[in-house]
Design a protein around this motif. Structure first.
Motif, mmCIF file in Angstrom:
data_model
loop_
_atom_site.group_PDB
_atom_site.id
_atom_site.type_symbol
_atom_site.label_atom_id
_atom_site.label_comp_id
_atom_site.label_asym_id
_atom_site.label_seq_id
_atom_site.Cartn_x
_atom_site.Cartn_y
_atom_site.Cartn_z
ATOM 1 N N SER A 37 3.194 -1.915 -8.510
ATOM 2 C CA SER A 37 2.223 -1.840 -7.497
ATOM 3 C C SER A 37 2.829 -1.859 -6.209
ATOM 4 C CB SER A 37 1.238 -2.823 -7.530
ATOM 5 O OG SER A 37 0.730 -3.077 -8.955
ATOM 6 N N ASN A 38 2.014 -1.350 -5.208
ATOM 7 C CA ASN A 38 2.452 -1.270 -3.856
ATOM 8 C C ASN A 38 2.004 -2.635 -2.866
ATOM 9 O OD1 ASN A 38 0.174 -0.428 -3.471
ATOM 10 N ND2 ASN A 38 0.860 1.813 -2.804
ATOM 11 N N VAL A 39 1.266 -3.358 -3.690
ATOM 12 C CA VAL A 39 0.868 -4.541 -3.072
ATOM 13 C C VAL A 39 1.216 -5.619 -3.959
ATOM 14 C CG1 VAL A 39 -0.989 -3.374 -1.994
ATOM 15 C CG2 VAL A 39 -1.290 -4.203 -4.360
ATOM 16 N N GLY A 99 0.731 -1.356 -0.184
ATOM 17 C CA GLY A 99 -0.097 0.121 0.201
ATOM 18 C C GLY A 99 0.909 1.356 0.062
ATOM 19 N N GLU A 100 2.207 1.150 0.121
ATOM 20 C CA GLU A 100 3.134 2.358 0.030
ATOM 21 C C GLU A 100 3.354 2.933 -1.228
ATOM 22 O OE1 GLU A 100 4.060 5.463 1.409
ATOM 23 O OE2 GLU A 100 4.312 4.124 3.125
ATOM 24 N N THR A 101 3.261 4.063 -1.316
ATOM 25 C CA THR A 101 3.735 4.856 -2.590
ATOM 26 C C THR A 101 4.723 5.733 -2.602
ATOM 27 O OG1 THR A 101 2.302 6.896 -2.116
ATOM 28 C CG2 THR A 101 1.162 5.116 -2.946
ATOM 29 N N ASP A 102 5.477 5.687 -1.628
ATOM 30 C CA ASP A 102 6.798 6.740 -1.368
ATOM 31 C C ASP A 102 7.863 5.540 -0.915
ATOM 32 O OD1 ASP A 102 8.658 8.102 -0.033
ATOM 33 O OD2 ASP A 102 7.399 9.781 0.227
ATOM 34 N N THR A 103 8.961 5.738 -1.836
ATOM 35 C CA THR A 103 10.133 4.740 -1.531
ATOM 36 C C THR A 103 10.806 4.987 -0.135
ATOM 37 O OG1 THR A 103 10.640 4.408 -3.893
ATOM 38 C CG2 THR A 103 12.357 4.160 -2.320
ATOM 39 N N PHE A 104 10.964 6.347 0.019
ATOM 40 C CA PHE A 104 11.513 6.743 1.145
ATOM 41 C C PHE A 104 10.695 6.054 2.592
ATOM 42 C CE2 PHE A 104 13.733 10.759 3.549
ATOM 43 C CZ PHE A 104 14.663 9.681 4.289
#
Length: 646
Positions: free
Chosen positions: A471-473, A160-165
């Motif tokens: 995707s983040n999933v 679910g994350e969209t930010d690499t940091f």
């Protein structure tokens, strides 16, 4: 009426976390240290013809110049004296040596600062492309970024994350929270890989860092292993240490220390020395040329002294603290909200520590990452004392401090007859306030053939189709179909899978469909084989005669059905050698014809050879009738005699 008394109770717990602040070098804004390294090699004679011609010692464990660390001076120490070349690190070189001890080392003055990189732009997750070497995503002997269990857990953490940091930060928090720092694994022959650390939930700094690097690499975040020295308040001195750096596009390398819980920064007491590809890599290498000789190196010995320390850290955030419930009873649980405000145009990475509470508790430290010009909320749950006097009201100060010194405070009130709040009730109060992550389903796919061109003489063509998740999933039950062949598979975060399909070389349009999350997309792969390439040759200039000692240029216009490679010409009459033997420019082939190469015949026979894009060779023959004139008399006589003898 019963009289009500008020009592103020606050317990300060910061002192239980670290030693006295003036002695804690991790709080330095500028740290000047002197690093001494010493070691020795024992050169031994093992035969009657002992001879050691030369020996080199290449030392990679050496303080580095970085934007957050500078080498002021360095002195190399050797015995016997030798030549030393700093090539980013010292290289000690000796010529002929006798048996006995050989000493080497250095003394370096280093000034270091908190390693805080200003990340101003949100790096998307997963990363659509990688700007650094693939080795920072690859598995090694100990970095198990290809481990199924490590990949599965990392994927679960960043789903679910969209930010690499933020994704890397979440993994760092998980490692810090779930892997116990334990010296049990610190033995000479028992350095453990990431799978072992993941399964046993313990390790030293090398092993925690290796697990962190493995996890971030497994979801497509480039990371490197860093080794150096760090100040430890448990020994009141410096010791070898390991941490990591991740790569963020547009920013560069950002430090992460999962052992210390410094995620997105490291303090000034981290002195960077090396970047080994694997923590089992040697810090020093020896090469020598000898006969009847052996060398026995000793361990490296370190001593780091503090020259000076400036304690003026400045926080980039402000803290607001409030209790979400108040006027509670004995043994009640109180949710505390901490609002971290970041007014800057860059991310703020820090950690929060509870410094004042009403009851003695274990130290509570929370790592946070706040986006630019935004506010983030973090929640603690504290407990009121269980023994309260009837008729009294109590007030306790609640204090929170971030790593760089920002402080926030509030008060809570409680009494024996106050309303009891359970732990579950306290947690439910703030759980509804926490930010939710958003799921992002994205991907791309393409199909490509093994080569650019196909010809009718070929039988089959191999087509490779690649599917990569953005995707983040986890993408489950992905279905890829090429014509009538289908593959069903799961695709992890940042994972790429490739499939090969073999088809006959016939003119046809193949449908490629990809079904993800009940949505279908379609592409077309066109196979159009070419006919065998042709080459037509036309003489642009002809000549009926050529002198025996004469050289003339013959120009041939070449018409090709497609661009061809390695065009060559051989045959009778051609000049034997030299750079002007032939040339090809703008489709015109020019060859040099010599009269003496034609005589006694009268035909110029040319064989043109060429290759198609597969490297298959073809040939075309052309001829031209040319009479050789002005033949010397002796040449004619020689030719008559040769013909008569034949």
């Amino acid at each position: 009426m019963k009289r009500l008394f008020s009592i103020l109770i606050s317990l300060f717990i910061l002192a239980s976390l670290v030693i006295a602040a003036e002695e804690d070098l991790s709080g330095s804004s500028e740290l000047h240290t002197q690093i001494k390294l010493d070691s020795m090699v024992d050169v031994k004679s093992v035969g009657n013809e002992f001879f050691l011609e030369s020996m080199d010692v290449d030392l990679t464990f050496y303080p580095r110049d970085t934007p957050f660390q500078s080498i002021q001076t360095v002195d190399y120490t050797t015995k016997p004296n030798t030549r030393t070349e700093p090539k980013g690190q010292p290289l000690y070189q000796w010529g002929q040596l006798s048996a006995g001890p050989v000493e080497y080392g250095y003394v370096a003055d280093v000034v270091s600062y908190p390693y805080v990189v200003k990340v101003t732009e949100e790096p998307p997750f997963p990363l659509p492309s990688i700007e650094v070497d693939d080795l920072y995503l690859s598995a090694t002997e100990t970095i198990k970024s290809d481990s199924p269990q490590i990949t599965a857990r990392a994927t679960e953490i960043v789903a679910g994350e969209t930010d690499t940091f933020r994704a890397a930060h979440k993994i760092g928090v998980w490692v810090n929270d779930n892997i116990e720092y334990s010296l049990e694994t610190l033995t000479e022959k028992a350095t453990q890989d990431a799978d072992w650390v993941f399964e046993n939930r313990r390790g030293v700094c090398d092993e925690l860092t290796t697990l962190f690097v493995s996890m971030v690499r497994s979801v497509g975040i480039p990371a490197k292993f860093v080794s150096g020295m760090v100040y430890s308040n448990t020994i009141d001195g410096f010791a070898p240490h390991a941490w990591a750096e991740i790569y963020l596009p547009g920013t560069g390398w950002v430090p992460f220390d999962p052992t210390f819980g410094q995620l997105g920064f490291v303090d000034a007491a981290h002195i960077k020395m090396d970047e080994p590809l694997d923590y089992r890599d040697a810090s020093v290498e020896f090469t020598w040329k000898s006969r009847d000789a052996n060398i026995e190196p000793e361990e490296l010995s370190f001593d780091v002294e503090t020259v000076s320390s400036i304690q003026q850290l400045q926080s980039s955030v402000t803290l607001g603290v409030k209790a979400l419930v108040d006027d509670v009873g004995a043994s009640s649980y109180v949710p505390i909200e901490v609002k971290i405000n970041n007014p800057n145009t860059h991310y703020a990475a820090t950690s929060l520590t509870l410094t004042k509470v009403p009851t003695k508790i274990e130290p509570i430290i929370v790592q946070v990452l706040v986006e630019p010009q935004s506010t983030q909320r973090v929640y603690f749950v504290i407990q009121t004392p269980d023994e309260l006097l009837d008729g009294y009201s109590y007030t306790s100060e609640i204090g929170v401090k971030d790593f760089f010194g920002s402080v926030g405070e509030t008060e809570i009130h409680y009494a024996l007859d106050g309303e009891y709040v359970s732990k579950e009730e306290a947690e439910n109060i703030y759980k509804g306030l926490e930010d939710e992550t958003k799921q992002q389903v994205a991907y791309f796919y393409f199909c490509d053939t093994e080569k650019e061109s196909f010809y009718t003489y070929e039988e089959v063509v191999a087509i490779t189709c690649s599917v990569k998740s953005l995707s983040n999933v986890i993408l489950t039950d992905v279905k890829l179909c090429f014509d009538d062949e289908c593959e069903t598979f799961d695709l992890g975060i940042a994972q790429e899978k490739k499939f090969e399909f073999v088809k006959p070389v016939v003119e046809k349009d193949y449908d490629v469909t990809l079904e993800v999350d009940r949505k279908r997309s379609k592409k077309t792969v066109m196979i159009k084989p070419k006919e065998v390439p042709t080459l037509e040759a036309e003489f642009l200039n002809t000549f009926e005669t050529i002198g025996y000692d004469e050289t003339k240029t013959l120009s041939i216009q070449l018409e090709m059905s497609e661009p061809l490679t390695k065009i060559n010409v051989e045959g009778t009459g051609l000049k034997a050698s030299g750079k002007d033997k032939k040339s090809l420019e703008d489709g015109v082939l020019k060859v040099q014809i010599e009269g003496k190469k034609i005589y006694p015949g009268d035909e110029v026979d040319l064989v043109l050879t060429y290759k198609d894009k597969n490297g298959r060779e073809y040939e075309k023959k052309e001829s031209l009738t040319v009479k050789v004139i002005n033949v010397p008399f002796l040449v004619k006589v020689k030719q008559v005699l040769f013909g008569w003898l034949s």
